[in-house]
Each structure stands twice: as C-alpha cells, then as structure tokens.
Motif scaffolding. Structure first.
Motif, PDB file in Angstrom:
ATOM      1  N   GLU A 127       0.828  -1.209   0.000  1.00  0.00           N
ATOM      2  CA  GLU A 127       0.000   0.000   0.000  1.00  0.00           C
ATOM      3  C   GLU A 127       0.862   1.258   0.000  1.00  0.00           C
ATOM      4  O   GLU A 127       0.366   2.347  -0.288  1.00  0.00           O
ATOM      5  CB  GLU A 127      -0.972   0.024   1.189  1.00  0.00           C
ATOM      6  N   ASN A 128       2.145   1.106   0.310  1.00  0.00           N
ATOM      7  CA  ASN A 128       3.034   2.267   0.309  1.00  0.00           C
ATOM      8  C   ASN A 128       3.886   2.376  -0.955  1.00  0.00           C
ATOM      9  O   ASN A 128       4.718   3.270  -1.068  1.00  0.00           O
ATOM     10  CB  ASN A 128       3.933   2.230   1.547  1.00  0.00           C
ATOM     11  N   MET A 129       3.672   1.482  -1.907  1.00  0.00           N
ATOM     12  CA  MET A 129       4.405   1.548  -3.180  1.00  0.00           C
ATOM     13  C   MET A 129       3.993   2.797  -3.941  1.00  0.00           C
ATOM     14  O   MET A 129       2.818   3.185  -3.942  1.00  0.00           O
ATOM     15  CB  MET A 129       4.067   0.339  -4.042  1.00  0.00           C
ATOM     16  N   PRO A 131       5.070   5.118  -7.801  1.00  0.00           N
ATOM     17  CA  PRO A 131       5.685   4.916  -9.125  1.00  0.00           C
ATOM     18  C   PRO A 131       7.211   4.794  -9.066  1.00  0.00           C
ATOM     19  O   PRO A 131       7.800   4.032  -9.837  1.00  0.00           O
ATOM     20  CB  PRO A 131       5.235   6.168  -9.897  1.00  0.00           C
TER      21      PRO A 131
ATOM     22  N   LYS B 290     -11.398   6.641  -3.857  1.00  0.00           N
ATOM     23  CA  LYS B 290     -10.656   5.434  -4.226  1.00  0.00           C
ATOM     24  C   LYS B 290      -9.157   5.685  -4.106  1.00  0.00           C
ATOM     25  O   LYS B 290      -8.640   6.669  -4.621  1.00  0.00           O
ATOM     26  CB  LYS B 290     -11.017   5.017  -5.654  1.00  0.00           C
ATOM     27  N   ILE B 291      -8.482   4.766  -3.453  1.00  0.00           N
ATOM     28  CA  ILE B 291      -7.032   4.870  -3.230  1.00  0.00           C
ATOM     29  C   ILE B 291      -6.274   4.179  -4.368  1.00  0.00           C
ATOM     30  O   ILE B 291      -6.721   3.150  -4.879  1.00  0.00           O
ATOM     31  CB  ILE B 291      -6.684   4.180  -1.893  1.00  0.00           C
ATOM     32  N   PHE B 292      -5.141   4.752  -4.768  1.00  0.00           N
ATOM     33  CA  PHE B 292      -4.271   4.094  -5.752  1.00  0.00           C
ATOM     34  C   PHE B 292      -2.838   4.549  -5.513  1.00  0.00           C
ATOM     35  O   PHE B 292      -2.626   5.611  -4.914  1.00  0.00           O
ATOM     36  CB  PHE B 292      -4.735   4.401  -7.185  1.00  0.00           C
ATOM     37  N   PRO B 293      -1.853   3.767  -5.947  1.00  0.00           N
ATOM     38  CA  PRO B 293      -0.457   4.139  -5.681  1.00  0.00           C
ATOM     39  C   PRO B 293      -0.140   5.467  -6.365  1.00  0.00           C
ATOM     40  O   PRO B 293      -0.459   5.660  -7.540  1.00  0.00           O
ATOM     41  CB  PRO B 293       0.354   3.015  -6.340  1.00  0.00           C
ATOM     42  N   GLY B 294       0.453   6.368  -5.606  1.00  0.00           N
ATOM     43  CA  GLY B 294       0.814   7.658  -6.174  1.00  0.00           C
ATOM     44  C   GLY B 294      -0.300   8.686  -6.076  1.00  0.00           C
ATOM     45  O   GLY B 294      -0.187   9.772  -6.645  1.00  0.00           O
ATOM     46  N   ILE B 295      -1.378   8.394  -5.362  1.00  0.00           N
ATOM     47  CA  ILE B 295      -2.487   9.348  -5.253  1.00  0.00           C
ATOM     48  C   ILE B 295      -1.969  10.640  -4.617  1.00  0.00           C
ATOM     49  O   ILE B 295      -1.178  10.626  -3.680  1.00  0.00           O
ATOM     50  CB  ILE B 295      -3.673   8.752  -4.451  1.00  0.00           C
ATOM     51  N   ASP B 296      -2.406  11.744  -5.163  1.00  0.00           N
ATOM     52  CA  ASP B 296      -1.898  13.068  -4.800  1.00  0.00           C
ATOM     53  C   ASP B 296      -2.416  13.496  -3.426  1.00  0.00           C
ATOM     54  O   ASP B 296      -3.623  13.581  -3.199  1.00  0.00           O
ATOM     55  CB  ASP B 296      -2.373  14.048  -5.879  1.00  0.00           C
ATOM     56  N   GLU B 298      -2.277  16.382  -1.948  1.00  0.00           N
ATOM     57  CA  GLU B 298      -2.925  17.703  -1.896  1.00  0.00           C
ATOM     58  C   GLU B 298      -4.422  17.590  -2.213  1.00  0.00           C
ATOM     59  O   GLU B 298      -5.255  18.222  -1.558  1.00  0.00           O
ATOM     60  CB  GLU B 298      -2.228  18.612  -2.908  1.00  0.00           C
ATOM     61  N   ILE B 299      -4.748  16.789  -3.213  1.00  0.00           N
ATOM     62  CA  ILE B 299      -6.166  16.610  -3.560  1.00  0.00           C
ATOM     63  C   ILE B 299      -6.893  15.872  -2.433  1.00  0.00           C
ATOM     64  O   ILE B 299      -8.020  16.216  -2.066  1.00  0.00           O
ATOM     65  CB  ILE B 299      -6.306  15.838  -4.902  1.00  0.00           C
ATOM     66  N   ILE B 303     -10.154  17.175  -0.316  1.00  0.00           N
ATOM     67  CA  ILE B 303     -11.365  16.371  -0.141  1.00  0.00           C
ATOM     68  C   ILE B 303     -11.693  16.237   1.341  1.00  0.00           C
ATOM     69  O   ILE B 303     -12.838  16.428   1.764  1.00  0.00           O
ATOM     70  CB  ILE B 303     -11.196  14.983  -0.824  1.00  0.00           C
ATOM     71  N   THR B 315      -7.084  -0.291  -0.299  1.00  0.00           N
ATOM     72  CA  THR B 315      -6.539  -1.488  -0.938  1.00  0.00           C
ATOM     73  C   THR B 315      -6.623  -2.646   0.071  1.00  0.00           C
ATOM     74  O   THR B 315      -6.664  -2.442   1.278  1.00  0.00           O
ATOM     75  CB  THR B 315      -5.077  -1.271  -1.358  1.00  0.00           C
ATOM     76  N   PRO B 321      -2.003   4.568   1.636  1.00  0.00           N
ATOM     77  CA  PRO B 321      -0.576   4.878   1.808  1.00  0.00           C
ATOM     78  C   PRO B 321      -0.343   5.619   3.129  1.00  0.00           C
ATOM     79  O   PRO B 321      -1.122   6.489   3.505  1.00  0.00           O
ATOM     80  CB  PRO B 321      -0.271   5.798   0.612  1.00  0.00           C
ATOM     81  N   GLU B 322       0.752   5.275   3.792  1.00  0.00           N
ATOM     82  CA  GLU B 322       1.023   5.861   5.105  1.00  0.00           C
ATOM     83  C   GLU B 322       1.164   7.369   5.080  1.00  0.00           C
ATOM     84  O   GLU B 322       0.888   8.026   6.081  1.00  0.00           O
ATOM     85  CB  GLU B 322       2.291   5.242   5.698  1.00  0.00           C
ATOM     86  N   ASP B 323       1.588   7.933   3.936  1.00  0.00           N
ATOM     87  CA  ASP B 323       1.786   9.382   3.933  1.00  0.00           C
ATOM     88  C   ASP B 323       0.463  10.157   3.938  1.00  0.00           C
ATOM     89  O   ASP B 323       0.457  11.379   4.056  1.00  0.00           O
ATOM     90  CB  ASP B 323       2.711   9.828   2.787  1.00  0.00           C
TER      91      ASP B 323
END
Lengths: 412, 412
Positions: A127-129, A131, B290-296, B298-299, B303, B315, B321-323
């Motif tokens: 989940e932390n991967m 690009p 919806k979460i995906f790798p590399g999701i921004d 700031e957006i 939200i 996921t 993602p932890e961040d």
C-alpha cells in the motif's frame, strides 16, 4: 507463549494467547487456534484459563544446503509484503524473513526446479508503493535478466501487486524471459499460508518459456494449483482469500498444477540472447477518478485543473453525470487527456449506445475498450511520459502495448 | 429502412442500415443484423449494396386488454433507463416507451400474475441520478404502498441502480411489502433483450412475501432465470452482459425460475396492515475516495477539508498509503468522519493484521466490515443526516440496518 482455553457461551476454544498490538482495542484478546487461525474475543464475554506453556518448535534443518549447478539460475527479488515476512509471536510485529538460506530451508523442493539466488531490493508494504518503486523494480529486473539469469521472481505485497505488474508490463521492453510477481495472502508461518505453493509455482513459471510479466497466485481456495495471470489483466478481487487474484476480461495465461504448466491463451515465448531495456519515463501527474451519483462538481473541476491526465472510472458502458460534461470539455480544451473505463470492471466500454456516452465522445474523451481502470491509470502515466499531443496519446492509449486491451469481438 | 449487404474481406453481412447518431464517427456505418445485433464497419474497408426495402412490422395486438380484478394490484413506476425506452430506428434516438397499454401488449403474460398500473415518475438515464431522485422515488413508493398496492416495481437505468437500491433500503422504514428495482441491459425491441424476463420475474417478486428492497435481473446469460438481489448487497459487475448484477459478500435472496421463487437466505416477510414511512434526511456532503499508488496528497487534503464524511475505498484488507495518515488524522480531529471499505469489493476489511491498518484504526478511521464501498457511501449520507457525533456515527455505521453488513464469521 501461553496455551489457553477460552469459554464463550457453550463454545470452547483452545490456542495460544497472542500479544496485543500497540493500537489494539484493550477490550479484546486474540487467540491463535491450533489450526493457525486467529480469533478475537471481547474480554467481558468469555472465561479464560491457562492450560500450559509451550515452546515454539524450530523447523529448520541442520544439514548444509546444496543447490544443483545444472539447473537454470533464477533470482528472487524481495520488495516486501506478507510473502517476505513472518509474524513474531512474542511481539506481534511482522518481521522480514528473506535470506536465501531461510527460503530454501522452508521450500527445499525449489532446489529441484532451479538454482536460486535472492536479494532484498527494499522492504515495504505494497500500500506504500509509489511509481518510483515500480521504476526501481524495473531497472533491477533488467540488470538481473541481462546478467544471465533465466528468470526473475518478485516477491511483493498483494494490495497493489496488480498496479506494479501493469507498470512493469509497460516499462520492460524487448522482454523475452519470465518476470513473475508473487505474493501471499497469509504469512508463511501460518498453517493456512499460500506462500509455499505460490512460490513453488512462481519458480516453475520463472523457468518456463512464458516471457511476460505475470502474477502467479492460487487459482482456488484449495492449496493445489496457481493461475498465471497476465500482468495487465489481473486484479485483487478479495480482501483475504488465497485465490484473491482474478484475470479480468481475459483468461489467465495458464495454470500450474502438479508441477506442470498448462496454457490457455497465446503468450510471448522465451528467446535467448535478447537484451531487455527499461522505458520508464512516467508523467505521474495523473488521477484515477471514480464516478458516483452526487459526485461534487467543484472537486472534479479541481482534479481536471490540476492533472495532465484523468482516467475516469465511469458507470456502466462508460458514463458520467451530464453536469460534469462542461468541466471535462474545458479540461480537454486546456490540453488535458481524459480517458474512460468502467467501474463494473468486467466488460468493454461502449459510448455509442446512449446519449451520455456520445456526448462524452464528442468532446474528446477517449474510450479505453476493455482495459481495467487501474491498468489505464498506469498506462496513461506511461504514455504521457512520451507525449502530450492529443492524437498521439489517443493512438497509444488505444494501441495494445502489453496485452492490456483486446480487439473488439462481435458476437453474431 | 434499407436492407443492405456488406462485404468485408471474405465475410458477408446482411441487415438494416441504421441512421447515424449526431456525434458518430463519419467514417463508419452501422448495420442492424437480422438477429438484432448492431455491427459497425469502417467505410473504406467494405463494399456495400442495397438489397431491398422493408417495412417495420407492427407487433401490436388489436383486441382490447382486460386485466383480472381478482389478482393483486401492483404499480410499475418508470424512472428512465433502457427498460423504459425503445430505439427509434428512423432517427437513432432512444424514446421513452411507457404506457400501461404498451407494457401489457408487449408482456401479456404479466396479466396472469397481477393487475398492473403504471406511471412515469421521471425519465432520466441512471448516470444522471442524484440523491434528490432517490428521495423522490422513496416518497412516491411509500405513497403507493400505503394506498393499498401489493408491491411496487421501479423501472430504472442499470448504471447506478445499485446506488438507488441501497438508498431506498435505508430510507424506507417499516417496509413490509416488496419494492423491486428492475432494469434491462438491452432495450426491449432487440431480440437479445433481457427486459421481458426481468419484468416478468420482477412482477412475480412484487406479488411475493419478500418484503425488502431488491434488484431483480438475469442470473446468467441464458434467458431463463433471474436472481433476487438484496438492495444493499448488489453491484453492477459487467458493462453489457445480461447477468451484470451480482450479489457481493452474500448469496442472492433467491431466484425466479419457471415462474416460481426459490429462496436461499432468510429475508423479511410481508405483513399486511403496516404503514411504510420515509426517513430521507441525507447529508450529501460525502465523498467516495478510491485509493491508488501515487495518489496526490494535496487533492486528498482538499477532499478531507471539504466533506463531512469520506468513505475510503482502500486497498486489500483496508489500507491507504502511510503518507496520507496525517491528512486523515487532521480531518478526524476536525470532526470529519472517515470510514474504510475495500476496492477488492469481495471480502471483509480487517485493519488489525498489518501496521498500516492498525495506524488507521488508531486515528479513528471506522472499518466497515464487509460493506460495499457504494453502499457505505449512501449509508454515510444517511447516518450523517441524523448526527455528526463520532461515537453515534460509528455505532450506526457498524450496525446492520438493512442487510448491508454481516456478522463476522470465523471459519474454524
């Protein structure tokens, strides 16, 4: 570790009392049953008594390992996730467990298939991967294959394994050896683990003639066979089952059963003497936008404004509410690329059937046929890494680069 | 309409030349084959010749319709979508086709099951449905049932039918009669239509003892049976197949086959003399993320800042993602409600297994068990319409209100 007996109503459970995680609810205890499953109980609903004290048995063999020099050499690259970990039952933490020694002692049958080397590239939960990790994996895989290895296995967390497999499918060029992603849904020290069969099957695929990026995971909840999924056609479709991964809008490439591969569809074949290279220029300024009734137009406008590319996960055949049309139109006029996939996951978008679809087409939204939304998201980063020209992007998005899209079939 | 013969390579197709839609690609022509399917051809790849001129046959009967007064009275409410439409082959437009007369002449067998009234509440494609439409439908359904009808059928577009069915499931209180949503994947004037069987099966369910909000659609691609899906457990899982709707994390309530209902799981039973009422206070300020790798980040922060409630489609077992943790933590501190579901759709979230999940739990993210993301989105609007108090929201979100959540099962 303490062996305990728990009485809840008229039911009795025996197992090992697990230590609490730091953030866990203090009103619950968790017991590891003898069959390996963990069960949580609310403290005030049970009676609990200690029935003994046990030592955890050491499984490790003591004799020296000897690999067979005559077998094809493959590399297992660890990137993290359950398959690279075991639970420390004293502390409750998940620890990386990834030396060649450890893998081979736990899976001695691998030494009959291949000569195995291992390395840890990094160790993160999937989940932390991001690009950047896809790029690191692609570059390392290319180095390994070009240095003479027969195939590569990538041990990976399952959460986003299908995003990584799609990214590698687009990035690895002139690929004529197997690149096999493998994970596990349950860690290898649990009796219900899928790790052994998955790794065993992945090793068979890594030494096979299937020269593609594939995901190898359980084909059913039985512990007897694994599917070989094409990297651009696969998706995690269950939170916990061992057969969570499914090929969508395509058959799997094949199955590994009783140590043998049976294939179902055409695939790219191994060719020796080829050099793989990496094409990993990505434009990461892409968003995957899921549509739902009542979605806020202002946020959609912010997303369209901010990103160079948007993959819409539309409804049905590829639709979005009509009141978003002017936002998308404005975006496309500003040079943004907007593509359409479907949140039904299965099936092909067809925007010619209803008026909403036709309107979206007329403003320049690109209909991505039967491509999965997640794969489309990765592909749009890859394509926008090459060009921002609408016509060129459209052409590349609709061109089958790595099995992600199939010809429209007319069923007459 | 012109009957034509098209030659492409060594293949020959015969059918009616369809008029072009306003926005359609000018390089293509579309032919309606005799089996009802439409096929598109690129003009410069084919030879085309006219082979005759035909009249469209009138199917309508001429005798007067007589309904049986002794049968239970049901109402079919039109809201739009394919099931309420037919294609006008002269202009290519989709026209509403929804008078009692028209329905009964096309489906005379319905008159053996029930006495049918119909009305058009509105006529919109379901991708354009909004929460206000859910409310309108709920209010009208309550009026109809309380005025003595035995059951209600709602003819609805398929794109977002599962959102509407979830909304009605939460809004209709003290419901002891059937509320049946039905749609069709292919319009009723196509030979491959699913409209007849779906409507026929829906009518049987509307006169049955199943007193819940259900979706009745094809159970397989054969035209022989329909599943009765619970309104909070169903999702459109294919863009075009007739059996696109699937019950997820639950069996369907039952099946309609050969005019008979067979049930699989317990359901709420019809009770006469009850008054249904509507509980439709919604807080529409909710987002499905919806979460995906590399999701921004700031957006995501925008939200979280803007909405009162966020349903994360995470996921795997319920991860992000932890961040993003500090953004979610900040939001919850501001009084926002953040809930977790899984984009795998199948399975139950379990945030105790991995560190990411435990961290999300510790900041107050609410794990929604095996609830579908779309259903969770609708439910959070409904719950936030009642209270913004974290503990009360948490309690209601985790309480099974309309079959949307099931008890955790431990498979020992």
């Amino acid at each position: 570790m303490k062996l305990v007996r728990v009485k809840k109503g008229d039911k009795i459970f025996e197992g090992y009392l697990l230590p609490r995680y730091e953030t866990e609810d203090k009103n619950y205890v968790t017991i590891k049953l003898k069959n390996g499953y963990n069960v949580g109980f609310k403290i005030d609903e049970i009676e609990i008594e200690e029935i003994g004290d046990v030592k955890i048995e050491k499984k490790y063999l003591s004799e020296k390992l000897e690999q067979k020099e005559s077998l094809p050499k493959i590399m297992i690259v660890g990137t993290g996730g359950t398959i690279s970990s075991k639970i420390d039952y004293e502390t409750g933490a998940v620890k990386p467990a990834f030396t060649t020694e450890e893998i081979l002692r736990n899976n001695p049958e691998l030494m009959n298939i291949a000569r195995i080397d291992t390395e840890v590239l990094f160790n993160i939960l999937s989940e932390n991967m991001k690009p950047i990790h896809w790029k690191k994996i692609a570059r390392r895989v290319a180095e390994i294959l070009n240095s003479g290895y027969y195939g590569v296995i990538i041990a990976h967390g399952t959460d986003t394994m299908h995003f990584t497999s799609a990214a590698l499918s687009f990035m690895l060029k002139n690929l004529y050896k197997p690149v096999v992603l493998v994970g596990s849904q349950r860690s290898s020290d649990r009796p219900s683990t899928d790790a052994f069969l998955n790794l065993y099957s992945a090793t068979i695929v890594a030494t096979s003639d299937i020269a593609e990026v594939v995901v190898v995971m359980h084909s059913s909840s039985n512990d007897d066979s694994c599917y070989i999924h094409r990297g651009t056609r696969v998706r995690k479709m269950h939170t916990s089952r061992r057969d969570a991964f499914k090929s969508i809008n395509s058959l799997p490439i094949g199955i590994v059963e009783n140590g043998k591969i049976k294939t179902f569809i055409p695939y790219r074949k191994r060719k020796e003497g080829e050099e793989v290279y990496v094409d990993d220029e990505l434009n990461e300024n892409v968003f995957l936008l899921k549509i739902f009734p009542g979605i806020d137009k202002e946020i959609v406008a912010k997303i369209v404004e901010k990103f160079d590319g948007i993959v819409i996960e539309g409804t049905g055949l590829g639709h979005a509410p009509e009141d978003l049309l002017d936002v998308f139109k404005w975006g496309i006029e500003q040079g943004k690329i907007i593509c359409m996939t479907s949140q039904t996951l299965y099936g092909r978008v067809n925007m010619n059937v209803y008026s909403t679809g036709r309107k979206l087409l007329s403003i320049g939204v690109i209909p991505l046929e039967d491509m999965l939304p997640e794969v489309a998201y990765v592909k749009l980063m890859y394509v926008l890494g090459k060009t921002k020209d609408y016509n060129k992007v459209r052409e590349l998005m609709l061109k089958n680069i790595a099995g992600e899209i199939s010809e429209r079939t007319i069923y007459i």
